[in-house]
Motif scaffolding. Structure first.
Motif, mmCIF file in Angstrom:
data_model
loop_
_atom_site.group_PDB
_atom_site.id
_atom_site.type_symbol
_atom_site.label_atom_id
_atom_site.label_comp_id
_atom_site.label_asym_id
_atom_site.label_seq_id
_atom_site.Cartn_x
_atom_site.Cartn_y
_atom_site.Cartn_z
ATOM 1 N N GLU A 159 0.828 -1.201 0.000
ATOM 2 C CA GLU A 159 0.000 0.000 0.000
ATOM 3 C C GLU A 159 0.864 1.253 0.000
ATOM 4 O OE1 GLU A 159 -2.675 -0.149 3.220
ATOM 5 O OE2 GLU A 159 -3.906 -1.754 2.394
ATOM 6 N N LEU A 190 3.975 1.494 -1.116
ATOM 7 C CA LEU A 190 4.643 1.574 -2.415
ATOM 8 C C LEU A 190 3.695 2.105 -3.487
ATOM 9 C CD1 LEU A 190 7.125 1.003 -4.163
ATOM 10 C CD2 LEU A 190 6.266 -1.328 -4.473
ATOM 11 N N THR A 191 2.450 1.632 -3.488
ATOM 12 C CA THR A 191 1.465 2.079 -4.474
ATOM 13 C C THR A 191 1.163 3.561 -4.328
ATOM 14 O OG1 THR A 191 0.464 -0.129 -4.497
ATOM 15 C CG2 THR A 191 -0.846 1.691 -5.366
ATOM 16 N N TRP A 238 3.082 5.967 -3.011
ATOM 17 C CA TRP A 238 4.212 6.798 -3.428
ATOM 18 C C TRP A 238 4.461 6.695 -4.930
ATOM 19 C CZ3 TRP A 238 5.874 10.665 -0.774
ATOM 20 C CH2 TRP A 238 5.775 10.656 0.631
ATOM 21 N N LEU A 239 4.134 5.568 -5.551
ATOM 22 C CA LEU A 239 4.276 5.429 -6.997
ATOM 23 C C LEU A 239 3.301 6.354 -7.717
ATOM 24 C CD1 LEU A 239 5.525 4.008 -9.433
ATOM 25 C CD2 LEU A 239 3.765 2.221 -9.215
ATOM 26 N N ALA A 240 2.069 6.424 -7.220
ATOM 27 C CA ALA A 240 1.092 7.335 -7.809
ATOM 28 C C ALA A 240 1.547 8.784 -7.659
ATOM 29 C CB ALA A 240 -0.271 7.143 -7.140
ATOM 30 N N ALA A 282 4.650 9.794 -7.533
ATOM 31 C CA ALA A 282 5.759 9.981 -8.464
ATOM 32 C C ALA A 282 5.263 10.171 -9.897
ATOM 33 C CB ALA A 282 6.715 8.789 -8.394
ATOM 34 N N ILE A 283 4.199 9.466 -10.273
ATOM 35 C CA ILE A 283 3.637 9.625 -11.621
ATOM 36 C C ILE A 283 3.105 11.037 -11.817
ATOM 37 C CG2 ILE A 283 1.766 8.884 -13.148
ATOM 38 C CD1 ILE A 283 2.114 6.067 -12.004
ATOM 39 N N CYS A 284 2.428 11.572 -10.793
ATOM 40 C CA CYS A 284 1.949 12.957 -10.867
ATOM 41 C C CYS A 284 3.114 13.919 -11.064
ATOM 42 C CB CYS A 284 1.183 13.314 -9.590
ATOM 43 S SG CYS A 284 -0.434 12.542 -9.446
ATOM 44 N N VAL A 339 -4.342 11.119 -4.276
ATOM 45 C CA VAL A 339 -3.032 10.559 -3.950
ATOM 46 C C VAL A 339 -2.593 11.053 -2.578
ATOM 47 C CG1 VAL A 339 -0.607 10.444 -4.643
ATOM 48 C CG2 VAL A 339 -2.415 10.370 -6.375
#
Length: 336
Positions: free
Chosen positions: A2, A4-5, A7-9, A11-13, A204
């Protein structure tokens, strides 16, 4: 997973917003060259509005869909202090001459309006929680006043730039292979990409706050504010590298004025009661810190200090950095 998901979202932003920034800079410069606008005016109006779209979309979606008013207010005011601390970076990048001596003193006008508008928001956050909550329906009576002040500031800046005694600030020629129509299309596409990423950020932010155990006011002020200020950072550094310190500082100060307009629009869009009364009083700390930083900006533009510490920063820049760090730490303590 959770964490990781989440923080990945995030980073995509950051990636989407960061990629659109240089396109906005080039498009703004070309539009200015093709229409004959000054560097200060381009930074204050065109670039400031475009780079502030994440704050606009983030705020509106936060108060209408995500029901997260603290994310909206924290993002807006946090972006204000983040924009002002970028002046420290600009000062460090100007190795041959202090940044304050390369900037036109006309920016004092927009910085002064920033002091007034941001301080007013800080006062409203405090007073609205203590019974002085004037409203017409669900809309605070203070928001129309903020909107009027913003347009007064833009009108004053417009007529100030048109004064005959003002020195010309010509930009370089536009790219020969780009028509005004094509440049406008590039500008709008980049602005749409920034806006889409900004609309996703409040969700996010709430996910990051949940998995990390942080309060929404802390996440909005630091993390989301930093993300939505990425366009300002990229556009400002790009403008400085193009040799236009006035476009760089105009973008930052103009973005802060536009962000106050965004706060008023957030209040209008928020149907869950009084927007200013429901946000955390900790946001007042951020507002007053931003007002102090705007005041230091006025001092720098007027006094134009030349001394530097460590060969990089003047005392104005170090003061800006100190206020930013202290206010961020205060919000961090409140977030825990």
């Amino acid at each position: 997973m959770e964490i990781l998901t989440a923080w990945l979202a995030f980073a995509i932003c950051l990636l989407v917003i960061g990629m659109a920034g240089p396109v906005l800079t080039r498009s703004g410069s070309d539009i200015a060259a093709q229409t004959g606008m000054s560097a200060s005016w381009v930074g204050l109006i065109m670039l400031a509005a475009a780079t502030s779209l994440p704050e606009l979309f983030t705020g509106i979606s936060a108060v209408t869909i995500a029901d997260a008013p603290n994310i909206a207010m924290g993002d807006a005011l946090g972006s204000c202090i983040f924009n002002l601390v970028m002046l420290v970076l600009l000062d460090a990048l100007c190795r041959d001459e202090p940044f304050w001596r390369r900037s036109d003193q006309g920016h004092i006008l927009s910085a002064a309006f920033g002091v007034v508008l941001i301080s007013f928001v800080g006062a409203v956050v405090l007073t609205s929680r203590n019974g002085l909550d004037l409203r017409v329906g669900h809309v605070s009576a203070y928001s129309p006043f903020l909107i009027a002040l913003y347009f007064i500031a833009m009108r004053a800046a417009f007529f100030y730039e048109r004064r005959p005694e003002r020195p010309a600030q010509p930009l370089g020629p536009a790219h020969a292979d780009r028509t005004l129509q094509r440049t406008l299309v590039n500008y709008l596409v980049a602005a749409a990409a920034v806006g889409a990423a900004g609309a996703w950020l409040p969700f996010v932010g709430q996910e990051v706050a949940a998995v990390m155990g942080w309060r929404a006011s802390f996440v909005g002020t630091l993390f989301i504010a930093a993300a939505t200020s990425i366009p300002e950072l990229i556009v400002t550094v790009s403008a400085l590298r193009m040799g236009s310190a006035d476009m760089a500082i105009g973008n930052l100060l103009g973005s802060n004025l536009f962000i106050i307009l965004v706060i008023a629009l957030d209040d209008i869009a928020f149907a869950g009661g009084s927007f200013y009364a429901q946000v955390s009083p900790a946001h007042a700390v951020t507002a007053f810190a931003a007002a102090m930083m705007s005041g230091l900006c006025i001092i720098g533009l007027l006094y134009r200090p030349g001394n530097r510490f460590f060969g990089l920063f003047g005392w104005i820049s170090l003061s800006l950095l100190a206020i930013y760090l202290l206010s961020s730490y205060a919000i961090y303590l409140h977030g825990h």
